[in-house]
Design a protein around this motif. Sequence first.
Motif, PDB file in Angstrom:
ATOM      1  N   SER A  35     -56.835  10.919  40.003  1.00 14.90           N
ATOM      2  CA  SER A  35     -57.097  11.474  41.220  1.00 14.90           C
ATOM      3  C   SER A  35     -58.000  10.052  42.246  1.00 14.90           C
ATOM      4  N   ASN A  36     -57.355   9.305  42.727  1.00 15.22           N
ATOM      5  CA  ASN A  36     -57.962   8.142  43.261  1.00 15.22           C
ATOM      6  C   ASN A  36     -58.625   8.328  44.329  1.00 15.22           C
ATOM      7  N   SER A  37     -58.227   9.492  45.170  1.00 13.74           N
ATOM      8  CA  SER A  37     -59.192   9.622  46.397  1.00 13.74           C
ATOM      9  C   SER A  37     -60.492  10.237  45.989  1.00 13.74           C
ATOM     10  N   PHE A  38     -60.754  10.921  44.921  1.00 14.38           N
ATOM     11  CA  PHE A  38     -61.853  11.410  44.162  1.00 14.38           C
ATOM     12  C   PHE A  38     -62.457  10.580  43.498  1.00 14.38           C
ATOM     13  N   PHE A  39     -62.025  10.021  42.304  1.00 13.04           N
ATOM     14  CA  PHE A  39     -62.407   8.917  41.261  1.00 13.04           C
ATOM     15  C   PHE A  39     -61.693   7.598  41.877  1.00 13.04           C
ATOM     16  N   GLY A  40     -62.205   6.792  42.598  1.00 11.93           N
ATOM     17  CA  GLY A  40     -61.659   5.527  42.813  1.00 11.93           C
ATOM     18  C   GLY A  40     -61.853   4.565  41.746  1.00 11.93           C
ATOM     19  N   PRO A  41     -60.601   4.011  41.182  1.00  7.64           N
ATOM     20  CA  PRO A  41     -60.549   3.176  39.944  1.00  7.64           C
ATOM     21  C   PRO A  41     -61.413   2.073  39.983  1.00  7.64           C
ATOM     22  N   CYS A  42     -62.186   1.621  39.035  1.00 11.81           N
ATOM     23  CA  CYS A  42     -63.149   0.432  39.150  1.00 11.81           C
ATOM     24  C   CYS A  42     -62.340  -0.880  39.418  1.00 11.81           C
ATOM     25  N   SER A  43     -61.022  -0.810  38.985  1.00 16.48           N
ATOM     26  CA  SER A  43     -60.189  -2.033  39.273  1.00 16.48           C
ATOM     27  C   SER A  43     -60.163  -2.568  40.724  1.00 16.48           C
ATOM     28  N   PHE A  44     -60.353  -1.519  41.446  1.00 14.91           N
ATOM     29  CA  PHE A  44     -60.471  -1.717  42.932  1.00 14.91           C
ATOM     30  C   PHE A  44     -61.697  -2.155  43.705  1.00 14.91           C
ATOM     31  N   SER A  45     -62.737  -2.259  42.783  1.00 14.69           N
ATOM     32  CA  SER A  45     -64.096  -2.429  43.430  1.00 14.69           C
ATOM     33  C   SER A  45     -64.590  -3.647  42.828  1.00 14.69           C
ATOM     34  N   THR A  46     -64.021  -4.615  42.205  1.00 15.52           N
ATOM     35  CA  THR A  46     -64.465  -5.799  41.494  1.00 15.52           C
ATOM     36  C   THR A  46     -63.902  -6.984  41.896  1.00 15.52           C
ATOM     37  N   THR A  47     -64.518  -8.013  41.642  1.00 10.04           N
ATOM     38  CA  THR A  47     -64.390  -9.452  42.087  1.00 10.04           C
ATOM     39  C   THR A  47     -63.042  -9.921  41.063  1.00 10.04           C
ATOM     40  N   SER A  48     -62.888  -9.346  39.925  1.00 11.59           N
ATOM     41  CA  SER A  48     -61.633  -9.540  39.031  1.00 11.59           C
ATOM     42  C   SER A  48     -61.545 -11.089  38.741  1.00 11.59           C
ATOM     43  N   ILE A  49     -62.327 -11.428  38.084  1.00 13.31           N
ATOM     44  CA  ILE A  49     -61.793 -12.938  37.638  1.00 13.31           C
ATOM     45  C   ILE A  49     -62.232 -12.991  36.142  1.00 13.31           C
ATOM     46  N   ASN A  50     -61.021 -13.361  35.314  1.00 16.23           N
ATOM     47  CA  ASN A  50     -60.985 -13.681  33.807  1.00 16.23           C
ATOM     48  C   ASN A  50     -61.217 -15.039  33.585  1.00 16.23           C
ATOM     49  N   CYS A  51     -62.483 -15.336  32.685  1.00 18.19           N
ATOM     50  CA  CYS A  51     -62.791 -16.391  32.377  1.00 18.19           C
ATOM     51  C   CYS A  51     -63.622 -16.657  31.002  1.00 18.19           C
ATOM     52  N   LEU A  52     -63.357 -17.640  30.268  1.00 23.20           N
ATOM     53  CA  LEU A  52     -64.203 -17.438  28.978  1.00 23.20           C
ATOM     54  C   LEU A  52     -65.546 -17.842  29.194  1.00 23.20           C
ATOM     55  N   ARG A  53     -65.967 -18.586  29.959  1.00 25.45           N
ATOM     56  CA  ARG A  53     -67.092 -19.191  30.330  1.00 25.45           C
ATOM     57  C   ARG A  53     -67.852 -19.695  29.029  1.00 25.45           C
ATOM     58  N   GLY A  54     -67.218 -20.858  28.341  1.00 20.29           N
ATOM     59  CA  GLY A  54     -67.824 -21.361  27.113  1.00 20.29           C
ATOM     60  C   GLY A  54     -67.630 -20.610  25.985  1.00 20.29           C
TER      61      GLY A  54
END
Length: 268
Positions: A35-54
């Motif tokens: 129910s995306n209109s009621f519970f918006g997926p977290c995936s659409f409110s993130t800067t979404s970068i995948n990095c190991l960072r050392g």
Amino acid sequence: MGQKKIIVVGDGVGAWCLLFELAKLDNLEIIQIASNSFFGPCSFSTTSINCLRGTNRGLSPLGDLLCDSYQTFEDFYKNNSPNGIYPGNEVQFWDENSSHSKRYPNFTKTKDHKVYSDMAKFEFFHENQAYFINPKKLGEWFHRQFDNSIKQTSENVLSIESGILITDKNEYNYDKVFVCTNSKSQALLAGKNPKFDYYIEHSKSVSGSYLECKLEDYILPFESNINLALEKHHFIYRYDDKLIQIGSTTDNKCLIAVSYTHLRAHET
């Protein structure tokens, strides 16, 4: 032998990856409930970068798991060439008082770089390989892969009992149910399994915000996706999407921070 009934709750990247694999299997009846209109997926409110960072193997079980996960992600990207995933770099900056020199032993002095030399506040930097994800485009790509194999319905899940899932519209029998939702998962799953209860009791929601603007007349000295990690603040240039994002502006009390009240007003 009859078909097994599988229910996947949610419509974010976790649900997409699971449905992508389930759709390859035979003898399954798969239903996706969200129910995306009621519970918006977290995936659409993130800067979404995948990095190991050392992060390196051999230091801790969690570090090994992060490395394994990153390798799985890279294999998926190389084998499937999905839309919405773009390679780039994340550049970590720090001064001499930071512990980053231990994490990134092969660092470089900022003054020796033709572009980064302007960031005089930070003495050192290290470039990391990273992947920049556009959740909307990636979600559309995933759905093209599995939409014909599953039934999708927009309903609010109210409770999950043994063998029965109850929504605001229907009741569903199931053999297996997978909950791929946001922090509200705790309300649906509490009391189902003692080991999992311990896990959800010791987990927490992670909040944050970022500013975003379309890149129109700005000229930047970068020709690829890049994230400049300046202490706890991130300046993100999404070259493929022509966007600029400034992350961690509210929680870290940046001078240009926007209040949550203003953010919510903008959303609605």
